[in-house]
Write a protein that holds these residues in place. Sequence first.
Motif, PDB file in Angstrom:
ATOM      1  N   ILE A 128      -6.115  -4.451  -5.370  1.00 31.65           N
ATOM      2  CA  ILE A 128      -6.734  -3.918  -6.593  1.00 31.65           C
ATOM      3  C   ILE A 128      -7.030  -2.437  -6.433  1.00 31.65           C
ATOM      4  N   GLU A 129      -7.633  -2.061  -5.311  1.00 30.05           N
ATOM      5  CA  GLU A 129      -7.946  -0.651  -5.077  1.00 30.05           C
ATOM      6  C   GLU A 129      -6.672   0.200  -5.013  1.00 30.05           C
ATOM      7  N   SER A 130      -5.580  -0.369  -4.513  1.00 27.97           N
ATOM      8  CA  SER A 130      -4.336   0.381  -4.372  1.00 27.97           C
ATOM      9  C   SER A 130      -3.523   0.429  -5.666  1.00 27.97           C
ATOM     10  N   GLY A 131      -3.831  -0.455  -6.602  1.00 28.81           N
ATOM     11  CA  GLY A 131      -3.112  -0.451  -7.875  1.00 28.81           C
ATOM     12  C   GLY A 131      -1.860  -1.294  -7.899  1.00 28.81           C
TER      13      GLY A 131
ATOM     14  N   GLY B 272       0.416   8.541  -1.532  1.00 34.49           N
ATOM     15  CA  GLY B 272       0.070   9.142  -0.255  1.00 34.49           C
ATOM     16  C   GLY B 272      -1.416   9.237   0.008  1.00 34.49           C
ATOM     17  N   ASP B 273      -2.221   8.606  -0.839  1.00 31.63           N
ATOM     18  CA  ASP B 273      -3.676   8.659  -0.660  1.00 31.63           C
ATOM     19  C   ASP B 273      -4.294   7.264  -0.680  1.00 31.63           C
TER      20      ASP B 273
ATOM     21  N   MET C 269      -3.737  -4.735   4.384  1.00 35.08           N
ATOM     22  CA  MET C 269      -3.686  -3.517   5.177  1.00 35.08           C
ATOM     23  C   MET C 269      -4.100  -3.840   6.609  1.00 35.08           C
ATOM     24  N   ASN C 270      -3.233  -3.497   7.554  1.00 37.10           N
ATOM     25  CA  ASN C 270      -3.405  -3.836   8.955  1.00 37.10           C
ATOM     26  C   ASN C 270      -4.498  -2.963   9.589  1.00 37.10           C
ATOM     27  N   LEU C 271      -5.515  -3.615  10.127  1.00 36.19           N
ATOM     28  CA  LEU C 271      -6.612  -2.924  10.803  1.00 36.19           C
ATOM     29  C   LEU C 271      -6.448  -2.940  12.321  1.00 36.19           C
TER      30      LEU C 271
END
Length: 590
Positions: free
Chosen positions: A342-345, A392-393, A330-332
Motif C-alpha cells: 500500500i505504501e509503495s503504490g 527510486g524512493d 520487502m526483505n529486511l
Amino acid sequence: MPIGSCGWYCVRRPLVGAVAMMVPSVDASRAAWGWIVVSNAGEGAGLSCTHAPDLQCIPLSLAWFTGGLAVGDFNNDMWPDLFVVGGGDVPDRLYINAGNGTFADQAAGWGLGELHGGCGAAVGDYDKDGWQDIYVTSFGIANVPSQPGKHRLYRNSGMNSFENVAVAAGVNQTAATVAGGFGSAFGDYDLDGDLDLFVACWKDNAGSGNGGTGNKLFRNNGDETFTDVSPSLGGAMAGVWGFQPAFADMDGDLFPELLLAADFGTCRYLMNQHGSFVNFTQRSGTGLTAFGMGQTVGDVNNDGLFDWYVTSIHVPRSPPRSNYGNMLYMNLGEHLYDEASIESGVNDGGWGWGTVAVDLNHDGWLDLIEVNGQPTVGGGGNDPEYLFHNNGDGTFTEIGVAAGLHLIDDARALAILDADRDGDQDFVITVYNGAMRYYRNDTPAIGSWITLTIDTSANPLLPPNGFGTHIVVVTDSGAQTRCINGAPSYLATSELVAHFGLGPASLASTIEVHWTRGNITTLYNVAANQFLTIHAPPPADVNADGAVNVADLLGVIGAWGLCPAPCPFDVNADAVVNVTDLLLLIGNWG
C-alpha cells in the motif's frame, strides 16, 4: 568453515550490505529518462497466435487458469526464442528468432506439434548437455478427458528437435488422481550442480481440491532422472493450492529458498537449510497474501536484498490494510519481511496473474509489470494491465496506459526478453482464449545498460546457464544485484540473463559474479551498452581469478578438513578438502 576465516583469498561472503543506489527524486528521474514507451509489435515480428483451450481435455473450472510460455535460446545462437502453450484446440508454438527480431513458428519441425492440454512451461538444461530443455505441465491428450501423468519434459537434442522424456525422467506425474500441474521452476536447491524441479498443483484430488500432495519437489539425480523428494517437505504442502514456484536465494547463503505463490491464503516461503526446507512462511511475515497467483523476485530498492512481489485479487476492504491485493514483501534480512504494497503504490492491480521485475527505462531501478484478467466464460476479461514505474524512493507510479500498454483482456502469463537484442527489455503476454501480445520496448529517453550471460560449461560443479548465480554491478551511482533463475512469473519463465540499467554511467566500475560454489569472479571497468558472456572458472581455480596457482593452493590448504557446500576449495565436491583436492589442483596448474 566460518566466513572470513580463510584470509585474503577468502571468496565466500554474504550478499547483504551492498552499496545502495543514490535515490533521485521522482521528478528528476522522469526528467532524465522520460516515461517508458512500449509498442504492440506482435504481427510484425511474426508472433501472432491465439490460445485456445480444449475444454474436453481441460475442465472449464481449470482451463481459465491456463496459458503459459517460456523463453529460451533453443538453438544456441544467442538470440532468444519462445515456446508458447497452445491449449489443445491449437498446438503449442516454438518461435525461433531469425536473428533480426522476427520469429517463425517451427514447432512441428522440432517435434512439438502434438495437440495436448498444456498449461505452464519452464526452461532449463536438466541434463547439462549444453542445450536448453522445456518442462510443460499438461492435462493430457487433446479431445480426451484429462488424466494425470501427462506432463512433458522435452529434451533438446541439439539438432533442431525435441523428444518428450518425462516418463523416463520420472517427472510426468504430480497429482495422483487428477491432472493438476500448473507452474513449474528449475533450480539447484542442493548446490550439487544440476537442476532440480518443483511443480505446483492447484487441485490434486477429484471433487475436493487442496490436499497439497500434488505440489512436487523433484531432485535431479545427475543421470537424466529425478527422484520425488516431496515427503522431505513434511507438512509444508498440506492444504496448498499451488500456482507458481520459484527458487531464489533470499539470505545470501547461496542455497535458494523455495517460494510458492498459492491460492486461498496458502502461499509458502520455505527456507533452505543447506539442502532441506523449513516452512518459514508465518515467521518471515510473508503469509499475508489472500489469493496468490503470480510472483517475481527482485531487489526493488537496491539494498542488496531480494524482495518478493506476489500478485493477487484486489478487493476493497476496511480498514485499508486488510485489502485483498498484491503483496510487496520487502526483505529486511535474516528471512524477515515488511509488507509494503500500500505504501509503495502496488497493492491494487485488479485480478493479478503474471508479473516481472525489470528496468524498462534503464534508470537503475526495477519496475513492475503485472498482467490481469478476471476469469470469464469464453475469455474477454475487463481488467487492464499495469506498469508500475519505480520512482527510486520506495514508491511506484502506475503508467500502463501512458506507456502504451492498452491490453484489456484475460491476460495470464508474462515473460521478458530482449527479442531484437537492442539492449532494452521487451515482454510477451499470453491471453486466455485470446491473442498473444508482444510489446517491444521503444522508450526514447533511456539510460545505458549491460546484459550478462553466464557460461558454466567449464565447471561441472555449477548448474547450467548460471542458475542461482548472483551478480552485483557497481557504478558511480551505487550497486545493483540480480539473480539468474529464469524469473518464474505465472506459468512462465523468462530469458536466462542478468540485465542491468545503468542510468548515465558509461561503465561499470566492478562486476562481481557470485558463483553457487561460493567463489567470486570480479571484473573491473566494464564498458556499458554491451552483451557480455562471463565464463565460470574451472573447479581447480578456487579463487576464480582466471588462473590455478599458489593462491589456490593456499586456499585449499587453509580449508583442509570438512567443508560442506558451498565450498570452492572442495575441488571434487565430496564435502571434504584433502589430498585428493590438492592433487586435482596441482594437475590443473597454470
